[in-house]
Design an enzyme around this catalytic site. Sequence first.
Site, PDB file in Angstrom:
ATOM      1  N   SER A  42       0.003  -0.013   0.582  1.00  0.00           N
ATOM      2  CA  SER A  42      -0.520  -1.145   1.337  1.00  0.00           C
ATOM      3  C   SER A  42       0.498  -2.289   1.381  1.00  0.00           C
ATOM      4  CB  SER A  42      -1.868  -1.582   0.743  1.00  0.00           C
ATOM      5  OG  SER A  42      -2.563  -2.416   1.627  1.00  0.00           O
ATOM      6  N   ASP A 156      -5.286   2.934   4.420  1.00  0.00           N
ATOM      7  CA  ASP A 156      -4.688   2.340   3.226  1.00  0.00           C
ATOM      8  C   ASP A 156      -4.652   3.318   2.045  1.00  0.00           C
ATOM      9  OD1 ASP A 156      -4.360   0.708   0.820  1.00  0.00           O
ATOM     10  OD2 ASP A 156      -4.804  -1.019   2.098  1.00  0.00           O
TER      11      ASP A 156
END
Length: 299
Positions: A42, A156
């Site tokens: 991320s 993510d």
Amino acid sequence: METKKTVALVLGSGAARGHTHIGVIQALEERGYDIVSISGCSIGAIVGGVYAAGKLPEYREWVESLDRMSMLRLLDMSILNGVYVKGDRFFEKIQSLIGTPEIESLSVAYTSVAVDLLKQKEFWFQRGSLIDAMRASSAIPSLIAPVSTNGRVYVDGGVLNPLPIIPTVPADADYIVAVDLNGPAHAFTEPVVNKADDGPDWWQSTKEFFTKAESDELDLKSDYSPESWGRLQTVNMMFETMQASLTQYKLAGYPPDLLISIPKDICGFYEFWRAKELIDFGYHNTLQALNNLESPTPS
């Protein structure tokens, strides 16, 4: 001449708290460590990728210049398939800073960790487009649209692995240093980061997308006060709870040589405009951790 100690750096997920990664890198370099491998998830994949591309000073200058209006301009909303931030404007800016490098061309071994939703498994980007790898890893559920490419759908990496330590092991560095952005809350009596003014009306209306709080400021208290949560805030609190639990599982399975823990209540999930204070926090936190690492152990 003394040879530099090498570091394999693991940069975890945690949205705005990821600005502390910049301070961590600054401290490591100032203390003479050579970062030879980076694994990121991320925001960790983004900061790590920019560093590996040799453009971290430029990225730092940009994020330190952001205010809330700048952030709103980056929120390119899409309502065709639910309300999402597409992320096009943000990554257009990233591309203007680093160009379009391939991961294989980087001077530092790099891994971006995402989740393949269709196969329901972790996916490591270790070759191909750096921009695509960063983008796939940072598609935060409930906020940023999933990334579809080559018949796969990515979100993510924090969904399965918010602190990806294993990809750094082959580097055989002197130290594996991991930065956990989901550390225990410190219940700060005063905000770590400075508060800005309330902002114009457009900010209040945009803020309501993320929270139903009626206070004039999106602050630390609102993140941890259920009566102020909106739909997305509730989902993101669930996501962060999951990430914190997964992080402990990953740490137990493969503990790093040095763990730098960033309190999860240091700032709000979306407060990307507070880069300067967060970078400084990461820097000083890392210096303290390095002092402990370098201190001789009592015989």
